[in-house]
Write a protein that holds these residues in place. Sequence first.
Motif, PDB file in Angstrom:
ATOM      1  N   GLU A  10      -9.461   5.023  29.086  1.00  0.00           N
ATOM      2  CA  GLU A  10      -7.957   4.844  27.661  1.00  0.00           C
ATOM      3  C   GLU A  10      -7.152   5.636  26.979  1.00  0.00           C
ATOM      4  OE1 GLU A  10     -11.223   4.322  27.992  1.00  0.00           O
ATOM      5  OE2 GLU A  10     -12.154   1.423  28.011  1.00  0.00           O
ATOM      6  N   CYS A  11      -8.611   6.902  26.720  1.00  0.00           N
ATOM      7  CA  CYS A  11      -7.652   7.548  26.191  1.00  0.00           C
ATOM      8  C   CYS A  11      -7.035   8.504  27.442  1.00  0.00           C
ATOM      9  CB  CYS A  11      -8.255   8.943  25.188  1.00  0.00           C
ATOM     10  SG  CYS A  11      -9.040   8.176  23.632  1.00  0.00           S
ATOM     11  N   TYR A  12      -6.666   8.490  28.533  1.00  0.00           N
ATOM     12  CA  TYR A  12      -5.715   9.489  29.319  1.00  0.00           C
ATOM     13  C   TYR A  12      -4.947   8.269  29.325  1.00  0.00           C
ATOM     14  CZ  TYR A  12      -4.702  10.702  33.848  1.00  0.00           C
ATOM     15  OH  TYR A  12      -4.336  11.252  36.033  1.00  0.00           O
ATOM     16  N   ILE A  13      -4.863   6.707  29.587  1.00  0.00           N
ATOM     17  CA  ILE A  13      -3.757   5.888  29.432  1.00  0.00           C
ATOM     18  C   ILE A  13      -3.150   5.920  28.525  1.00  0.00           C
ATOM     19  CG2 ILE A  13      -3.200   3.816  29.382  1.00  0.00           C
ATOM     20  CD1 ILE A  13      -4.899   3.361  31.410  1.00  0.00           C
ATOM     21  N   GLU A  14      -3.106   6.480  27.080  1.00  0.00           N
ATOM     22  CA  GLU A  14      -2.807   6.274  26.376  1.00  0.00           C
ATOM     23  C   GLU A  14      -1.827   7.716  26.340  1.00  0.00           C
ATOM     24  OE1 GLU A  14      -4.447   5.935  22.274  1.00  0.00           O
ATOM     25  OE2 GLU A  14      -5.525   4.265  22.755  1.00  0.00           O
ATOM     26  N   LYS A  15      -2.822   9.106  26.833  1.00  0.00           N
ATOM     27  CA  LYS A  15      -1.835   9.965  26.507  1.00  0.00           C
ATOM     28  C   LYS A  15      -1.026  10.662  27.490  1.00  0.00           C
ATOM     29  CE  LYS A  15      -1.633  14.205  25.022  1.00  0.00           C
ATOM     30  NZ  LYS A  15      -1.650  14.588  23.073  1.00  0.00           N
ATOM     31  N   LEU A  16      -1.319   9.907  28.659  1.00  0.00           N
ATOM     32  CA  LEU A  16       0.292   9.497  29.802  1.00  0.00           C
ATOM     33  C   LEU A  16       1.168   9.016  29.399  1.00  0.00           C
ATOM     34  CD1 LEU A  16      -1.757   8.520  33.296  1.00  0.00           C
ATOM     35  CD2 LEU A  16      -1.171  10.274  32.526  1.00  0.00           C
ATOM     36  N   ASN A  17       1.339   7.764  28.351  1.00  0.00           N
ATOM     37  CA  ASN A  17       2.281   6.841  27.996  1.00  0.00           C
ATOM     38  C   ASN A  17       2.685   8.001  26.709  1.00  0.00           C
ATOM     39  OD1 ASN A  17       2.718   4.806  28.727  1.00  0.00           O
ATOM     40  ND2 ASN A  17       1.026   3.721  27.781  1.00  0.00           N
ATOM     41  N   GLU A  18       1.834   8.901  25.883  1.00  0.00           N
ATOM     42  CA  GLU A  18       2.949   9.805  25.537  1.00  0.00           C
ATOM     43  C   GLU A  18       3.424  11.175  26.091  1.00  0.00           C
ATOM     44  OE1 GLU A  18       0.129  11.419  22.052  1.00  0.00           O
ATOM     45  OE2 GLU A  18       1.073  13.051  22.424  1.00  0.00           O
ATOM     46  N   LEU A  19       2.897  11.535  27.198  1.00  0.00           N
ATOM     47  CA  LEU A  19       3.321  12.414  27.037  1.00  0.00           C
ATOM     48  C   LEU A  19       4.824  11.924  28.740  1.00  0.00           C
ATOM     49  CD1 LEU A  19       0.786  14.063  28.913  1.00  0.00           C
ATOM     50  CD2 LEU A  19       2.038  15.778  27.574  1.00  0.00           C
ATOM     51  N   TYR A  20       4.350  10.460  28.947  1.00  0.00           N
ATOM     52  CA  TYR A  20       5.844  10.378  29.887  1.00  0.00           C
ATOM     53  C   TYR A  20       7.358   9.814  28.995  1.00  0.00           C
ATOM     54  CZ  TYR A  20       8.939   6.961  32.086  1.00  0.00           C
ATOM     55  OH  TYR A  20      10.303   6.177  32.996  1.00  0.00           O
ATOM     56  N   ASN A  21       6.271   9.507  27.733  1.00  0.00           N
ATOM     57  CA  ASN A  21       7.576   9.498  26.941  1.00  0.00           C
ATOM     58  C   ASN A  21       8.327  10.770  26.097  1.00  0.00           C
ATOM     59  OD1 ASN A  21       7.609   6.310  26.863  1.00  0.00           O
ATOM     60  ND2 ASN A  21       6.211   6.226  25.200  1.00  0.00           N
ATOM     61  N   ASP A  22       7.642  12.016  26.030  1.00  0.00           N
ATOM     62  CA  ASP A  22       8.193  12.898  25.428  1.00  0.00           C
ATOM     63  C   ASP A  22       8.812  14.112  26.683  1.00  0.00           C
ATOM     64  OD1 ASP A  22       6.357  12.459  23.236  1.00  0.00           O
ATOM     65  OD2 ASP A  22       4.516  13.405  23.277  1.00  0.00           O
ATOM     66  N   ASN A  23       8.237  13.508  27.917  1.00  0.00           N
ATOM     67  CA  ASN A  23       8.978  14.542  28.651  1.00  0.00           C
ATOM     68  C   ASN A  23       9.821  14.007  30.328  1.00  0.00           C
ATOM     69  OD1 ASN A  23       7.323  17.077  28.162  1.00  0.00           O
ATOM     70  ND2 ASN A  23       6.019  15.598  27.994  1.00  0.00           N
TER      71      ASN A  23
END
Length: 104
Positions: free
Chosen positions: A64-77
């Motif tokens: 769950e945290c992996y998916i949330e972090k992937l979303n954040e990283l994608y939006n930032d980068n």
Amino acid sequence: MIKQELKEVIKKELVGVSYVCDNCKKEEESKKIPEGWVSFMSGHDEWGNDSCDSVEYLDLCSAECYIEKLNELYNDNKDYKTFEIKGDLTILFIKKLLTLIKEL
Ligand SMILES: [Zn+2]
């Protein structure tokens, strides 16, 4: 020449005592990455000093945290064509990840 004598020295150093999830901040006492967690490095390789600043080493406690972090990283980068995530996933973690993705 340095003259040496044998002396007892008390030395202090930083020692890892626990892991903290870089998404939900859950903490687990352990000197090595806890079972079920995932570790990876992210960053981009484009021109300029911000490529060095973009490198992050992350530890996450769950799929769950992996998916949330992937979303954040994608939006930032998402504007960096060379943005990458490097790290190993265990087969058990991949199974949890796929189960979550199917539920979406
Ligand atoms: Zn977490």
